[in-house]
Write a protein that holds these residues in place. Structure first.
Motif, PDB file in Angstrom:
ATOM      1  N   VAL A   1     -28.094 -61.681  27.424  1.00 12.32           N
ATOM      2  CA  VAL A   1     -26.940 -61.337  26.600  1.00 12.32           C
ATOM      3  C   VAL A   1     -26.692 -62.467  25.610  1.00 12.32           C
ATOM      4  N   LYS A   2     -26.412 -62.078  24.355  1.00 11.96           N
ATOM      5  CA  LYS A   2     -26.199 -63.104  23.334  1.00 11.96           C
ATOM      6  C   LYS A   2     -24.744 -63.254  22.950  1.00 11.96           C
ATOM      7  N   ASP A   3     -23.893 -62.277  23.378  1.00 14.06           N
ATOM      8  CA  ASP A   3     -22.481 -62.350  23.019  1.00 14.06           C
ATOM      9  C   ASP A   3     -21.655 -61.464  23.945  1.00 14.06           C
ATOM     10  N   VAL A   4     -20.349 -61.466  23.702  1.00  7.06           N
ATOM     11  CA  VAL A   4     -19.415 -60.684  24.521  1.00  7.06           C
ATOM     12  C   VAL A   4     -19.755 -59.195  24.499  1.00  7.06           C
ATOM     13  N   ASN A   5     -20.127 -58.672  23.327  1.00  8.52           N
ATOM     14  CA  ASN A   5     -20.419 -57.245  23.225  1.00  8.52           C
ATOM     15  C   ASN A   5     -21.560 -56.827  24.149  1.00  8.52           C
ATOM     16  N   GLU A   6     -22.574 -57.671  24.260  1.00  9.30           N
ATOM     17  CA  GLU A   6     -23.688 -57.325  25.146  1.00  9.30           C
ATOM     18  C   GLU A   6     -23.279 -57.417  26.614  1.00  9.30           C
TER      19      GLU A   6
END
Length: 108
Positions: free
Chosen positions: A63-68
């Motif tokens: 995961v690269k960010d909150v959305n992922e």
């Protein structure tokens, strides 16, 4: 629901869904999601997640960010376990969060 400005997110599920008890935001430099807060007594706290941990994988998915993170967590269901890969003080650690089974209740 998102809290404050920017791209932070509370992993608090409503309407009978399990609750992980994490508040996270995009990690600034390294990718992933930084843990802002862990709710005392929550599934995440019981599993050992700590403030300032960086979530880098959920169930083997990077995961690269909150959305992922939200996308991977959104599939939560009863009796689910989540395997998180975290960075804590520069060290990679693996933690399993066991999501409690939903209890059915009714007022009759």
């Amino acid at each position: 629901p998102a809290m404050g400005g920017g791209n932070d997110f509370q992993l608090l599920f409503r309407e009978g869904h399990p609750r992980l008890g994490l508040q996270i935001e995009d990690a600034e430099n390294e990718g992933g999601a930084k843990v802002l807060n862990v709710t005392e007594g929550s599934a995440a706290a019981t599993a050992g997640v700590k403030k300032d941990d960086i979530i880098t994988e959920v169930n083997g998915n990077k995961v690269k960010d909150v959305n992922e993170v939200k996308k991977d967590i959104a599939s939560v269901s009863d009796k689910s376990n989540y395997n998180l890969k975290l960075k804590r003080n520069g060290n990679a650690i693996n933690i399993e969060i066991k999501v409690p089974k939903k209890v059915n209740r009714a007022n009759l």
